[in-house]
Scaffold this motif. Sequence first.
Motif, PDB file in Angstrom:
ATOM      1  N   GLY A  75       0.800  -1.218   0.000  1.00  0.00           N
ATOM      2  CA  GLY A  75       0.000   0.000   0.000  1.00  0.00           C
ATOM      3  C   GLY A  75       0.829   1.263   0.000  1.00  0.00           C
ATOM      4  O   GLY A  75       0.395   2.308   0.504  1.00  0.00           O
ATOM      5  N   ILE A  76       2.053   1.189  -0.578  1.00  0.00           N
ATOM      6  CA  ILE A  76       2.930   2.343  -0.667  1.00  0.00           C
ATOM      7  C   ILE A  76       3.369   2.519  -2.118  1.00  0.00           C
ATOM      8  O   ILE A  76       3.106   1.665  -2.964  1.00  0.00           O
ATOM      9  CB  ILE A  76       4.172   2.192   0.240  1.00  0.00           C
ATOM     10  CG1 ILE A  76       4.981   0.948  -0.168  1.00  0.00           C
ATOM     11  CG2 ILE A  76       3.754   2.117   1.701  1.00  0.00           C
ATOM     12  CD1 ILE A  76       6.287   0.776   0.595  1.00  0.00           C
ATOM     13  N   SER A  77       4.072   3.617  -2.391  1.00  0.00           N
ATOM     14  CA  SER A  77       4.603   3.817  -3.730  1.00  0.00           C
ATOM     15  C   SER A  77       5.944   3.103  -3.862  1.00  0.00           C
ATOM     16  O   SER A  77       6.603   2.772  -2.864  1.00  0.00           O
ATOM     17  CB  SER A  77       4.789   5.307  -4.014  1.00  0.00           C
ATOM     18  OG  SER A  77       5.877   5.814  -3.255  1.00  0.00           O
ATOM     19  N   GLU A  78       6.369   2.914  -5.100  1.00  0.00           N
ATOM     20  CA  GLU A  78       7.657   2.279  -5.340  1.00  0.00           C
ATOM     21  C   GLU A  78       8.798   3.135  -4.800  1.00  0.00           C
ATOM     22  O   GLU A  78       9.785   2.621  -4.257  1.00  0.00           O
ATOM     23  CB  GLU A  78       7.847   2.015  -6.832  1.00  0.00           C
ATOM     24  CG  GLU A  78       9.093   1.207  -7.149  1.00  0.00           C
ATOM     25  CD  GLU A  78       9.266   0.918  -8.631  1.00  0.00           C
ATOM     26  OE1 GLU A  78      10.324   0.369  -9.001  1.00  0.00           O
ATOM     27  OE2 GLU A  78       8.348   1.229  -9.417  1.00  0.00           O
ATOM     28  N   ALA A  79       8.688   4.459  -4.923  1.00  0.00           N
ATOM     29  CA  ALA A  79       9.734   5.341  -4.408  1.00  0.00           C
ATOM     30  C   ALA A  79       9.855   5.230  -2.893  1.00  0.00           C
ATOM     31  O   ALA A  79      10.966   5.282  -2.344  1.00  0.00           O
ATOM     32  CB  ALA A  79       9.445   6.787  -4.802  1.00  0.00           C
ATOM     33  N   GLN A  80       8.746   5.053  -2.194  1.00  0.00           N
ATOM     34  CA  GLN A  80       8.796   4.884  -0.743  1.00  0.00           C
ATOM     35  C   GLN A  80       9.494   3.583  -0.363  1.00  0.00           C
ATOM     36  O   GLN A  80      10.229   3.524   0.621  1.00  0.00           O
ATOM     37  CB  GLN A  80       7.385   4.934  -0.160  1.00  0.00           C
ATOM     38  CG  GLN A  80       6.775   6.330  -0.190  1.00  0.00           C
ATOM     39  CD  GLN A  80       5.333   6.343   0.227  1.00  0.00           C
ATOM     40  OE1 GLN A  80       4.495   5.620  -0.323  1.00  0.00           O
ATOM     41  NE2 GLN A  80       5.001   7.185   1.212  1.00  0.00           N
ATOM     42  N   LEU A  81       9.264   2.540  -1.151  1.00  0.00           N
ATOM     43  CA  LEU A  81       9.947   1.279  -0.894  1.00  0.00           C
ATOM     44  C   LEU A  81      11.457   1.438  -1.054  1.00  0.00           C
ATOM     45  O   LEU A  81      12.247   0.970  -0.232  1.00  0.00           O
ATOM     46  CB  LEU A  81       9.412   0.191  -1.827  1.00  0.00           C
ATOM     47  CG  LEU A  81       9.934  -1.229  -1.583  1.00  0.00           C
ATOM     48  CD1 LEU A  81       8.859  -2.256  -1.898  1.00  0.00           C
ATOM     49  CD2 LEU A  81      11.170  -1.536  -2.414  1.00  0.00           C
ATOM     50  N   VAL A  82      11.862   2.120  -2.117  1.00  0.00           N
ATOM     51  CA  VAL A  82      13.299   2.336  -2.352  1.00  0.00           C
ATOM     52  C   VAL A  82      13.893   3.219  -1.263  1.00  0.00           C
ATOM     53  O   VAL A  82      14.961   2.925  -0.712  1.00  0.00           O
ATOM     54  CB  VAL A  82      13.527   2.957  -3.743  1.00  0.00           C
ATOM     55  CG1 VAL A  82      15.004   3.294  -3.936  1.00  0.00           C
ATOM     56  CG2 VAL A  82      13.069   1.999  -4.847  1.00  0.00           C
ATOM     57  N   ALA A  83      13.206   4.308  -0.922  1.00  0.00           N
ATOM     58  CA  ALA A  83      13.727   5.247   0.080  1.00  0.00           C
ATOM     59  C   ALA A  83      13.919   4.587   1.432  1.00  0.00           C
ATOM     60  O   ALA A  83      14.827   4.974   2.196  1.00  0.00           O
ATOM     61  CB  ALA A  83      12.787   6.450   0.207  1.00  0.00           C
ATOM     62  N   ALA A  84      13.100   3.606   1.745  1.00  0.00           N
ATOM     63  CA  ALA A  84      13.236   2.901   3.030  1.00  0.00           C
ATOM     64  C   ALA A  84      14.582   2.207   3.159  1.00  0.00           C
ATOM     65  O   ALA A  84      15.007   1.854   4.266  1.00  0.00           O
ATOM     66  CB  ALA A  84      12.107   1.893   3.188  1.00  0.00           C
ATOM     67  N   HIS A  85      15.269   2.010   2.032  1.00  0.00           N
ATOM     68  CA  HIS A  85      16.564   1.326   2.038  1.00  0.00           C
ATOM     69  C   HIS A  85      17.739   2.306   1.980  1.00  0.00           C
ATOM     70  O   HIS A  85      18.883   1.889   1.755  1.00  0.00           O
ATOM     71  CB  HIS A  85      16.634   0.345   0.862  1.00  0.00           C
ATOM     72  CG  HIS A  85      15.720  -0.822   1.005  1.00  0.00           C
ATOM     73  ND1 HIS A  85      14.365  -0.758   0.735  1.00  0.00           N
ATOM     74  CD2 HIS A  85      15.956  -2.099   1.409  1.00  0.00           C
ATOM     75  CE1 HIS A  85      13.807  -1.934   0.948  1.00  0.00           C
ATOM     76  NE2 HIS A  85      14.748  -2.768   1.365  1.00  0.00           N
ATOM     77  N   LEU A  86      17.489   3.608   2.155  1.00  0.00           N
ATOM     78  CA  LEU A  86      18.595   4.561   2.210  1.00  0.00           C
ATOM     79  C   LEU A  86      19.581   4.140   3.302  1.00  0.00           C
ATOM     80  O   LEU A  86      19.195   3.862   4.439  1.00  0.00           O
ATOM     81  CB  LEU A  86      18.070   5.973   2.482  1.00  0.00           C
ATOM     82  CG  LEU A  86      17.421   6.676   1.285  1.00  0.00           C
ATOM     83  CD1 LEU A  86      16.653   7.909   1.731  1.00  0.00           C
ATOM     84  CD2 LEU A  86      18.470   7.052   0.239  1.00  0.00           C
ATOM     85  N   GLY A  87      20.845   4.071   2.935  1.00  0.00           N
ATOM     86  CA  GLY A  87      21.854   3.574   3.862  1.00  0.00           C
ATOM     87  C   GLY A  87      22.001   2.073   3.841  1.00  0.00           C
ATOM     88  O   GLY A  87      22.890   1.512   4.496  1.00  0.00           O
TER      89      GLY A  87
END
Length: 351
Positions: free
Chosen positions: A30-42
Amino acid sequence: MAQPVTAQDIRQAKLDNPKTRDRDLAQSLGISEAQLVAAHLGHGVKAINPHPDAFMPAVGELGDVMALTRNESAVHERVGTYRDYRSGPHASMVLGKEIDLRIFPKHWVHGFAIEQETDRGMRRTLQVFDAAGDAVHKVFMREESKLDQWDRIVAGLAVEGAGPELQVEPRNPTEAAKENPAKREQLLEDWAAMTDTHQFMRLTSKLGMNKLGAYRQVDGERWVRRLDNSAVEQMLNATSAAGQDTILFVGNRGNIQIHWGPLENIKPMGPWLNVMDPRFNLHLRGDHVAEVYAVDKPTKRGKALSVEAFDKDGMLIAQVFGQRDRETNDLSVWEGIVDDLPSFAKEEVEA
């Protein structure tokens, strides 16, 4: 009320579903693809400057890569080197021999450099998303890419201050077909006076219509013939059999990617219609096609004849033109292919 998904939850979901594509996993959460990617920052992900003026010259230094642009129903993948970037305040372009893009910079909002370990080794990609977190454009490194330039390019594009909890805006719906029956005759008159395909969008906007609305209004006239939905697959097969070169467009709000050349290896698989050529792949959901049109637009060089497929919401999935013979300017093979495509069978209205 359900608790919001945290960055840690997203990373765990990714670990639990290593073979699920990011876009599909994001949708399931239930999120956007960009939010999924951003969660992996670092965690193998770095935030980068997404603006084309910075992004395009940088990726041009990576050599042969794979460029990917998609919408809800089609994925366009082209191998090549980014060359001849031309900046503009509202629209920019990449005019390379193989990678050809029409870019709308205001939609290039979030950017990431991603390093991800896979069954095939380390996968390195640069990805750009719009304000809603939907993918605008992606660049995939290949074995023959200049891997020794990757760290330098990423460092040059890196930006500080981005966090794993990315805020996105609501997604704007696709504009439905917009007609203006009072301007139908004016549309036909202006259409006949066209000298360039790029005039069409300005023409319809001036008359209070959009592309699909205009097609519906003059279906059956000189310029437009609605086709059966099966015409997309038939067109791909006939084009392949004839060795006809094409100009094939797939785009989204932020970017349009264009393939120039043949469509050789047509491989249907389930609902997908696939072109699987060495340096070009197309993946198109045939079951998403709701309307197809053969469209003729007059130009100084003669007719520009296209086959255009739309989904149920009125979004343009893909647009294909025949490529003229460079020496003779001939388009007769493509015209024959389009002429043979089946027309849409209108149901008889019972009295």
